[in-house]
Design a protein around this motif. Structure first.
Motif: not given
Length: 446
Positions: A218-236, A255-259
């Protein structure tokens, strides 16, 4: 729940008691025949009575061989053993006076043993056969020839003394053997109670494993979503131009990679990717790498690690065992004041890992309930599961875990695990020595 090995062990111990009783009967018959024949000068049919004794000895040898088989000794087999003893006693009494023989009351011994060992139906069979033999011996028997009796003792007094001796013999045997039989039964009941408790604990572990595996999915999907959002933020631009925000984004991504690594580790432990991730290594390297990963993630103030394994044993690394050891290490770290010590060695075919700390040690209650769930001196709900899981993992693999307090202060936990549970080759004892001059021994203080 019934455990066949437990039942087989208890029934074999009961059969061994019957074998021991039969040896006592053989010795007693030889002694009694010698006294009557040689001292009292009463002639007996030595040949026939000696043949019965030989048959009893042969039956005992067959019974001893039967005890070597792992199969449970059935009620029918025990009943047949007792009926054979009843038959032998009947023949001996027939040859020595029948119901007038004072040892006729030894039938009660067989009935008592049947009542303790057998089911009610089989016990009544022993009662019926013994009663029938008693009735037959009242009418059909070889009377004793008292003409050569050389003592000035009336026959009635001799009979009374014989009855007293029979009473003493039967009483002693009943107390001795019934007590031991009851001990066997209590041991069996205690073993069954232990197995029931183990089944409850293993069911608890299975439920926790299913919950953890489901949560990881269940945690796989939200963690992947957070990873995408953080990656987008880095390019803003607003984040890219702010050094402080960039640093915080880096920390969040770490921390996300650790999770995500923890989730992957749970799935590996659940067996979902074990085939892809399992790797061959040596026992010493496995321990060194495991302690190294634990040290990097926990950062203990002082760690004394000693790897005394000087044999190159190939194993398949197992994250479940690693996590079980991590749980023990974590408990030692939380309890310690300054230092945690870890020592590993090979004793025979077992891996022994000894973990000690310089903390307050275990309380008597903690030692009494060691390894049971939700038993912890630390505050907070759900504590105490780490040691519970470690105990169950080691037990499933044929190992054991023991805890105690050190004389100089602090706690000690020893984990013993058969190397064959880890070895690539399942056959035990596949130890390959190092080439000359090499060793995997490692020791460091962090």
């Amino acid at each position: 729940m019934t455990d066949l090995s437990t039942d087989a062990d208890a029934s074999c111990r009961n059969l061994r008691l019957l074998i021991a009783l039969r040896w006592v009967a053989v010795a007693g018959q030889v002694f009694a025949i010698a006294i009557v024949q040689l001292w009292l000068k009463i002639p007996l049919p030595i040949t026939e009575m000696g043949l019965v004794i030989l048959l009893l000895m042969g039956l005992n040898l067959l019974s001893i061989r039967r005890c070597t088989r792992p199969r449970t000794v059935s009620d029918v087999e025990l009943c047949a053993e007792l009926l054979a003893d009843v038959a032998a006693l009947t023949i001996q009494l027939y040859l020595s006076g029948g119901a007038t023989n004072p040892f006729i009351s030894l039938y009660l011994l067989q009935v008592i043993l049947g009542a303790v060992l057998l089911s009610p139906g089989a016990t009544w069979v022993i009662v019926g056969v013994s009663s029938a033999c008693f009735i037959v011996l009242m009418r059909v028997y070889r009377p004793l020839d008292m003409a050569g009796f050389s003592h000035h003792l009336p026959a009635m007094d001799l009979h009374t003394q014989g009855m007293f001796l029979c009473f003493l013999l039967a009483s002693a045997l009943v107390v001795l053997f019934v007590t031991r039989i009851n001990e066997n039964l209590r041991r069996r009941d205690a073993r069954l109670a232990e197995l029931r408790q183990r089944a409850v604990e293993e069911e608890h572990v299975v439920r926790m494993g299913l919950l953890a595996s489901g949560a990881a999915h269940e945690l796989g999907t939200p963690l992947s979503t957070l990873a995408v959002i953080l990656n987008d933020w880095r390019h803003m631009p607003k984040f890219h131009d702010d050094a402080e925000l960039v640093e915080e984004l880096d920390e969040m991504q770490a921390a996300l990679a650790r999770c995500k690594a923890i989730v992957s580790h749970i799935l590996i432990a659940a067996g979902e990717t074990r085939g892809e991730r399992a790797r061959r290594t040596t026992l010493s390297t496995f321990l060194n790498d495991m302690v190294g990963r634990w040290t990097d993630s926990r950062r203990p103030t002082a760690l004394d690690y000693r790897n005394g394994i000087d044999t190159r044993v190939e194993i398949a690394s197992d994250s479940v065992i690693e996590q079980a050891l991590f749980n023990v290490f974590d408990n030692a770290l939380e309890a310690s004041r300054t230092q945690v010590s870890i020592a590993a060695e090979v004793l025979g075919d077992d891996l022994l890992v000894r973990v000690t700390d310089d903390g307050p040690g275990f309380s008597p209650e903690a030692l009494l309930h060691f390894g049971t769930p939700y038993q912890s001196s630390k505050a907070g709900a759900g504590r105490g599961l780490g040691l519970f899981l470690a105990v169950n993992v080691l037990r499933k693999l044929g190992g054991a875990i023991a805890a105690g307090n050190r004389a100089e202060g602090g706690a000690r936990v020893e984990l013993r695990l058969p190397i064959r549970a880890l070895a690539v080759d399942a056959a035990p004892g596949t130890h390959h020595p190092h080439p000359a001059g090499t060793s995997d021994e490692a020791s460091h203080v962090a």
